[in-house]
Design an enzyme around this catalytic site. Structure first.
Site, PDB file in Angstrom:
ATOM      1  CE  LYS A  27      26.696  -9.311 -18.860  1.00 37.98           C
ATOM      2  NZ  LYS A  27      27.820  -9.923 -19.550  1.00 37.98           N
ATOM      3  CG  HIS A  43      32.375 -16.944 -29.459  1.00 42.34           C
ATOM      4  ND1 HIS A  43      31.154 -17.382 -29.903  1.00 42.34           N
ATOM      5  CD2 HIS A  43      33.189 -18.028 -29.440  1.00 42.34           C
ATOM      6  CE1 HIS A  43      31.220 -18.688 -30.130  1.00 42.34           C
ATOM      7  NE2 HIS A  43      32.438 -19.101 -29.848  1.00 42.34           N
ATOM      8  CE1 TYR A  65      21.618 -14.812 -25.685  1.00 46.07           C
ATOM      9  CE2 TYR A  65      23.388 -14.205 -27.176  1.00 46.07           C
ATOM     10  CZ  TYR A  65      22.959 -14.593 -25.916  1.00 46.07           C
ATOM     11  OH  TYR A  65      23.866 -14.761 -24.901  1.00 46.07           O
ATOM     12  N   PRO A 103      19.042 -15.928 -17.759  1.00 45.95           N
ATOM     13  CG  PRO A 103      18.850 -18.163 -18.367  1.00 45.95           C
ATOM     14  CD  PRO A 103      18.189 -17.106 -17.563  1.00 45.95           C
ATOM     15  CE1 TYR A 139      25.661 -12.036 -24.558  1.00 46.97           C
ATOM     16  CE2 TYR A 139      27.946 -12.282 -25.251  1.00 46.97           C
ATOM     17  CZ  TYR A 139      26.697 -12.840 -25.009  1.00 46.97           C
ATOM     18  OH  TYR A 139      26.491 -14.175 -25.190  1.00 46.97           O
TER      19      TYR A 139
HETATM   20  P1  RFL Z   1      25.758 -22.656  -7.708  1.00 55.47           P
HETATM   21  O1  RFL Z   1      26.420 -23.032  -9.003  1.00 55.47           O
HETATM   22  O2  RFL Z   1      24.300 -22.865  -7.591  1.00 55.47           O
HETATM   23  O3  RFL Z   1      26.521 -23.424  -6.544  1.00 55.47           O
HETATM   24  C1  RFL Z   1      26.044 -23.431  -5.226  1.00 55.47           C
HETATM   25  C2  RFL Z   1      26.496 -24.705  -4.550  1.00 55.47           C
HETATM   26  O4  RFL Z   1      26.037 -24.716  -3.196  1.00 55.47           O
HETATM   27  C3  RFL Z   1      25.547 -26.007  -2.884  1.00 55.47           C
HETATM   28  N1  RFL Z   1      24.587 -25.900  -1.762  1.00 55.47           N
HETATM   29  C4  RFL Z   1      24.902 -26.186  -0.475  1.00 55.47           C
HETATM   30  N2  RFL Z   1      26.028 -26.612   0.088  1.00 55.47           N
HETATM   31  C5  RFL Z   1      26.024 -26.803   1.436  1.00 55.47           C
HETATM   32  N3  RFL Z   1      24.914 -26.611   2.214  1.00 55.47           N
HETATM   33  C6  RFL Z   1      23.774 -26.175   1.667  1.00 55.47           C
HETATM   34  N4  RFL Z   1      22.696 -25.967   2.452  1.00 55.47           N
HETATM   35  C7  RFL Z   1      23.724 -25.945   0.278  1.00 55.47           C
HETATM   36  N5  RFL Z   1      22.756 -25.528  -0.577  1.00 55.47           N
HETATM   37  C8  RFL Z   1      23.300 -25.512  -1.800  1.00 55.47           C
HETATM   38  C9  RFL Z   1      24.937 -26.504  -4.185  1.00 55.47           C
HETATM   39  O5  RFL Z   1      24.865 -27.929  -4.221  1.00 55.47           O
HETATM   40  C10 RFL Z   1      25.911 -25.932  -5.219  1.00 55.47           C
HETATM   41  O6  RFL Z   1      26.933 -26.831  -5.535  1.00 55.47           O
HETATM   42  O7  RFL Z   1      26.030 -21.112  -7.363  1.00 55.47           O
HETATM   43  P2  RFL Z   1      27.322 -20.219  -7.634  1.00 55.47           P
HETATM   44  O8  RFL Z   1      28.572 -20.938  -7.245  1.00 55.47           O
HETATM   45  O9  RFL Z   1      27.023 -18.896  -7.050  1.00 55.47           O
HETATM   46  O10 RFL Z   1      27.394 -20.086  -9.247  1.00 55.47           O
HETATM   47  C11 RFL Z   1      26.419 -19.384  -9.972  1.00 55.47           C
HETATM   48  C12 RFL Z   1      26.239 -19.992 -11.362  1.00 55.47           C
HETATM   49  O11 RFL Z   1      26.069 -21.380 -11.234  1.00 55.47           O
HETATM   50  C13 RFL Z   1      25.029 -19.383 -12.116  1.00 55.47           C
HETATM   51  O12 RFL Z   1      24.958 -17.994 -11.895  1.00 55.47           O
HETATM   52  C14 RFL Z   1      25.118 -19.610 -13.654  1.00 55.47           C
HETATM   53  O13 RFL Z   1      25.026 -20.968 -13.960  1.00 55.47           O
HETATM   54  C15 RFL Z   1      24.009 -18.846 -14.371  1.00 55.47           C
HETATM   55  N6  RFL Z   1      23.991 -19.084 -15.828  1.00 55.47           N
HETATM   56  C16 RFL Z   1      24.863 -18.416 -16.668  1.00 55.47           C
HETATM   57  N7  RFL Z   1      25.777 -17.562 -16.173  1.00 55.47           N
HETATM   58  C17 RFL Z   1      26.691 -16.949 -17.006  1.00 55.47           C
HETATM   59  O14 RFL Z   1      27.516 -16.150 -16.523  1.00 55.47           O
HETATM   60  N8  RFL Z   1      26.723 -17.199 -18.370  1.00 55.47           N
HETATM   61  C18 RFL Z   1      25.843 -18.049 -18.946  1.00 55.47           C
HETATM   62  O15 RFL Z   1      25.955 -18.296 -20.147  1.00 55.47           O
HETATM   63  C19 RFL Z   1      24.844 -18.678 -18.100  1.00 55.47           C
HETATM   64  N9  RFL Z   1      23.950 -19.538 -18.613  1.00 55.47           N
HETATM   65  C20 RFL Z   1      23.051 -19.976 -16.372  1.00 55.47           C
HETATM   66  C21 RFL Z   1      23.060 -20.174 -17.789  1.00 55.47           C
HETATM   67  C22 RFL Z   1      22.136 -20.652 -15.578  1.00 55.47           C
HETATM   68  C23 RFL Z   1      21.217 -21.503 -16.155  1.00 55.47           C
HETATM   69  N10 RFL Z   1      20.289 -22.149 -15.314  1.00 55.47           N
HETATM   70  C24 RFL Z   1      20.425 -23.500 -14.979  1.00 55.47           C
HETATM   71  C25 RFL Z   1      19.343 -21.343 -14.636  1.00 55.47           C
HETATM   72  C26 RFL Z   1      22.147 -21.033 -18.376  1.00 55.47           C
HETATM   73  C27 RFL Z   1      21.203 -21.681 -17.558  1.00 55.47           C
HETATM   74  C28 RFL Z   1      20.205 -22.568 -18.225  1.00 55.47           C
HETATM   75  C1  PHB Z   2      25.225 -21.357 -22.921  1.00 54.19           C
HETATM   76  O1  PHB Z   2      26.070 -21.635 -23.784  1.00 54.19           O
HETATM   77  O2  PHB Z   2      24.852 -22.197 -22.081  1.00 54.19           O
HETATM   78  C2  PHB Z   2      24.638 -19.989 -22.881  1.00 54.19           C
HETATM   79  C3  PHB Z   2      25.071 -19.034 -23.782  1.00 54.19           C
HETATM   80  C4  PHB Z   2      24.518 -17.754 -23.740  1.00 54.19           C
HETATM   81  C5  PHB Z   2      23.553 -17.458 -22.794  1.00 54.19           C
HETATM   82  C6  PHB Z   2      23.127 -18.416 -21.887  1.00 54.19           C
HETATM   83  C7  PHB Z   2      23.673 -19.702 -21.933  1.00 54.19           C
HETATM   84  O3  PHB Z   2      23.009 -16.219 -22.772  1.00 54.19           O
END
Ligand code: RFL
Ligand code: PHB
Length: 390
Positions: A297, A72, A201, A293, A385
């Site tokens: 990031k 993108h 957005y 989110p 971004y």
């Molecule tokens: P995770 O993915 O939460 O993984 C942690 C893992 O640890 C396990 N765990 C345990 N294991 C053993 N013992 C325990 N006591 C434990 N407790 C927990 C869990 O089961 C899990 O499998 O953390 P990690 O690896 O640091 O990854 C981080 C990302 O998942 C997170 O930052 C992103 O998803 C955030 N996020 C976005 N980030 C982006 O860079 N670009 C995006 O577009 C973006 N969109 C988003 C998002 C997060 C969202 N939510 C759900 C808040 C959109 C949304 C809606």
């Molecule tokens: C997504 O595609 O899940 C998404 C895209 C942009 C964001 C957050 C989530 O800022």
């Protein structure tokens, strides 16, 4: 059991770290609380910075991402019935982002770990981190009804916001910074055509909306809702009509709607825990910090943490030097704070905080109006971004 590094958490941070270390000859065991199927059912991030993509390639897990991810070169902002495009590529001297789902990225990392016979124990419970400030830390846990112990040199806490690692650092050592948003996001995945070619957005008087995608036939949408709402209160019909009402008519009129195949609700918060190191424990990703989110990031910060940490660990084993390990927390936090600043800025600019016709509301109008005519402001947004360097 014995290994060089125990990694708590088999999400993107933990898997990427274990894979990069394995390729450099460092042994690790990953302990994950959930099943692999559960981890792969979580729908989360969608936007990858170039630094994150480069790290996936360095981990030899980037082939499918390069085949299926969509480059993108910009994104749209929509407000007051009009749109303004942020030309990422033009404003940053050629940088772009890749739209590729976190679910797919996690799957690629699992497959890469399988190919190298990496050890990942799923459905472990009662994980406890011991002797973190001594020379010989060890981790205990239960698995298949039995208690186990792993002796190691270092522990990586990659277990997300609700994990055990951060809580293993004494309160007296930890400084936590938090801002909780007074709203949540409802996210919907649907087998429908995306609303546009690029991510949108949108800010409206009724609240924020985000149109994203996973492919030409799979769309991902989010809308802001009260944090007190429940998912049951959001039927598909209600979701689609709320989304349409928050988009400019030119986009809403062509919106392809259909049954949701996944729907979830996520509260929005900013959270940073300092330091990211305690003795022989190193935190990475959501275990140490959460960003709202809106700036896309979170996953990218997890990747930059893993970049710094894997280099420091490899240096430690190659030369015995602890310089990188000593610098880890400060280096990672400098980038985390900058990404948090940007995520908070995007969140404030685009969400409804104090309701229509409030002081805040008028400032947001002014901010968006300024952004739409200022190349300097657009450049600052684009630079953040696509991701600050790491
Ligand atoms: P995770 O993915 O939460 O993984 C942690 C893992 O640890 C396990 N765990 C345990 N294991 C053993 N013992 C325990 N006591 C434990 N407790 C927990 C869990 O089961 C899990 O499998 O953390 P990690 O690896 O640091 O990854 C981080 C990302 O998942 C997170 O930052 C992103 O998803 C955030 N996020 C976005 N980030 C982006 O860079 N670009 C995006 O577009 C973006 N969109 C988003 C998002 C997060 C969202 N939510 C759900 C808040 C959109 C949304 C809606
Ligand atoms: C997504 O595609 O899940 C998404 C895209 C942009 C964001 C957050 C989530 O800022």
């Amino acid at each position: 059991m014995k290994t060089q590094l125990v990694i708590i958490g088999g999400g993107p941070s933990g898997l990427l770290l274990s894979q990069l270390l394995h390729l450099a000859g460092v042994d690790s065991i990953v302990l994950e609380r959930k099943s692999r199927a559960y981890v792969l059912s979580r729908i989360r991030a969608g936007v990858l910075e170039q630094g994150t993509c480069d790290l996936m390639r360095a981990a030899k897990a980037g082939a499918r991402m390069d085949r299926h991810g969509k480059v993108h070169a910009g994104f749209l902002t929509a407000f007051g019935g009009r749109t303004a495009r942020i030309d990422l590529e033009g404003l940053t001297g050629g940088k772009t982002v890749l739209v590729y789902g976190q679910t797919e990225l996690t799957r690629d990392l699992y497959e890469a770990r399988d190919q190298l016979n990496g050890t990942i124990l799923h459905e472990v419970d009662d994980v406890e981190l011991n002797n973190l400030t001594g020379e010989t830390p060890f981790v205990t846990f239960s698995h298949n009804g039995e208690t186990h112990r792993i002796d190691c040199d270092l522990v990586a806490g990659c277990d997300g916001f609700h994990g055990v690692s951060r809580r293993s650092i004494p309160n007296s050592v930890r400084n936590e910074y938090e801002k909780i948003c007074p709203f949540a996001w409802i996210g919907v995945l649907s087998e429908t055509r995306p609303a546009g070619r690029e991510i949108i957005y949108s800010r409206s008087q009724a609240g924020f909306a985000l149109c994203s995608m996973r492919s030409d036939t799979l769309s991902r949408y989010y809308i802001q809702c009260p944090v007190t709402d429940t998912l049951e209160a959001w039927s598909d019909d209600r979701f689609w009509s709320a989304l349409s009402a928050r988009l400019p008519a030119s986009i809403a009129d062509k919106l392809d709607t259909g049954p949701s195949i996944q729907k979830n609700m996520a509260p929005l918060r900013a959270f940073i825990s300092e330091p990211m190191r305690y003795g022989r424990l190193f935190l990475a990703g959501d275990a140490a910090h959460i960003v709202p989110p809106t700036g896309a990031k979170g996953l990218n910060l997890a990747a930059s943490d893993v970049f710094y940490l894997s280099n420091a660990v490899i240096e430690f084993y190659k030369s015995g030097s602890e310089t990188g390990l000593d610098a880890y927390s400060q280096t990672a936090l400098a980038r985390v704070w900058k990404a948090s600043r940007f995520s908070w800025f995007m969140t404030r600019m685009l969400h409804n905080f104090e309701g229509p016709d409030s002081f805040d509301d008028r400032l947001q109008d002014a901010q968006l109006d300024y952004m739409s005519c200022s190349k300097a402001q657009q450049t600052a947004i684009a630079e953040n971004y696509v991701g600050l360097p790491f």
